[in-house]
Scaffold this motif. Structure first.
Motif, PDB file in Angstrom:
ATOM      1  N   VAL A  10       0.511   5.307   1.003  1.00  0.00           N
ATOM      2  CA  VAL A  10      -0.328   6.315   1.646  1.00  0.00           C
ATOM      3  C   VAL A  10       0.350   7.667   1.470  1.00  0.00           C
ATOM      4  O   VAL A  10       1.543   7.812   1.753  1.00  0.00           O
ATOM      5  N   LEU A  46      -0.369   6.654  10.880  1.00  0.00           N
ATOM      6  CA  LEU A  46      -1.600   6.717  10.090  1.00  0.00           C
ATOM      7  C   LEU A  46      -1.486   5.837   8.847  1.00  0.00           C
ATOM      8  O   LEU A  46      -2.431   5.133   8.479  1.00  0.00           O
ATOM      9  N   THR A  81      -3.785   5.523  -1.184  1.00  0.00           N
ATOM     10  CA  THR A  81      -4.703   6.374  -0.425  1.00  0.00           C
ATOM     11  C   THR A  81      -4.072   7.749  -0.345  1.00  0.00           C
ATOM     12  O   THR A  81      -2.913   7.878   0.053  1.00  0.00           O
ATOM     13  N   LEU A 116      -7.251  -1.337   4.955  1.00  0.00           N
ATOM     14  CA  LEU A 116      -7.491  -1.638   3.540  1.00  0.00           C
ATOM     15  C   LEU A 116      -7.114  -3.072   3.199  1.00  0.00           C
ATOM     16  O   LEU A 116      -7.759  -3.715   2.373  1.00  0.00           O
ATOM     17  N   HIS A 138       0.847  -1.192   0.000  1.00  0.00           N
ATOM     18  CA  HIS A 138       0.000   0.000   0.000  1.00  0.00           C
ATOM     19  C   HIS A 138       0.881   1.241   0.000  1.00  0.00           C
ATOM     20  O   HIS A 138       1.980   1.231   0.553  1.00  0.00           O
ATOM     21  N   ASP A 187      -1.836   2.169   9.898  1.00  0.00           N
ATOM     22  CA  ASP A 187      -3.238   1.872  10.224  1.00  0.00           C
ATOM     23  C   ASP A 187      -4.099   1.822   8.967  1.00  0.00           C
ATOM     24  O   ASP A 187      -4.951   0.941   8.820  1.00  0.00           O
ATOM     25  N   THR A 188      -3.890   2.763   8.051  1.00  0.00           N
ATOM     26  CA  THR A 188      -4.656   2.801   6.800  1.00  0.00           C
ATOM     27  C   THR A 188      -4.423   1.524   6.002  1.00  0.00           C
ATOM     28  O   THR A 188      -5.367   0.902   5.509  1.00  0.00           O
ATOM     29  N   SER A 189      -3.167   1.131   5.883  1.00  0.00           N
ATOM     30  CA  SER A 189      -2.856  -0.066   5.091  1.00  0.00           C
ATOM     31  C   SER A 189      -3.437  -1.320   5.723  1.00  0.00           C
ATOM     32  O   SER A 189      -3.923  -2.207   5.023  1.00  0.00           O
ATOM     33  N   TYR A 231      -4.539  11.489   1.306  1.00  0.00           N
ATOM     34  CA  TYR A 231      -5.207  12.403   2.240  1.00  0.00           C
ATOM     35  C   TYR A 231      -4.955  13.823   1.752  1.00  0.00           C
ATOM     36  O   TYR A 231      -3.808  14.222   1.556  1.00  0.00           O
TER      37      TYR A 231
END
Length: 191
Positions: free
Chosen positions: A61, A171, A110, A179, A59, A174-176, A112
């Motif tokens: 981000v 962050l 992702t 997802l 991932h 956590d996002t990865s 932001y």
């Protein structure tokens, strides 16, 4: 009488189960729910047109500040929960070229583009029809007022900028992870 016996029984049971022992102290640190365990890799300045660093990342981000034209990016291997690389740039031309490379990387990306609240702890989603519960945490600012940063190679971040990178790295992990639970890149079929 039956209620009295139940109260006495619960009182005795509670007295035995709450005997001497050690108390657990939970310390509020203000960090995100899954802190970085190992030292993340050094932050690299992205050179326009360069490929992404090699490594097994699942991932990508990105924090993209359109008004300043800069970005921060973290490549994460969600399977192992590790950070593979961290990149930055502060030039709109470089950033647009980076985003083109990022979207062609073949992994979920992702981006932001606005400040986000990073919760202190795992937050369960509320049931449909019920209001969201208040969440406490740390605000990650996508844009900062730092204009005129030196061109690459820039020095490693310090102070508030270093803290901002740590929050963003947490962050990104956590996002990865979230997802990765719902979708993953399709494995290559070529030998």
């Amino acid at each position: 009488m039956r209620k009295l016996l139940l109260l006495v029984g619960f009182g005795l049971l509670g007295g035995f189960s709450c005997g001497t022992g050690t108390d657990t102290v939970v310390e509020e640190t203000g960090s995100t729910q899954s802190p970085v365990v190992t030292s993340p890799p050094a932050i690299q300045d992205y050179i326009a047109g360069a490929p992404l660093p090699t490594g097994p990342f699942t991932h990508l981000v990105v924090a993209y500040c359109k008004s300043l034209g800069d970005f921060m990016a973290v490549g994460v291997n969600a399977s192992s929960g590790t950070v593979v690389f961290r990149l930055r740039a502060n030039d709109p031309t470089t950033t647009s070229r980076f985003l083109s490379v990022a979207y062609g990387a073949g992994v979920p990306v992702t981006v932001y583009t606005a400040n986000v609240l990073v919760p202190d702890e795992e937050v369960e989603p509320s049931a449909p029809g019920l209001p969201d519960l208040p969440i406490t945490g740390v605000i990650f600012p996508v844009c900062t007022s730092e204009v005129g940063d030196p061109l690459p190679p820039r020095p490693p971040p310090t102070g508030d900028e270093e803290s901002r990178w740590l929050i963003f790295t947490d962050l990104a992990i956590d996002t990865s992870r979230v997802l990765h639970r719902v979708a993953r890149p399709v494995p290559s079929t070529t030998p």
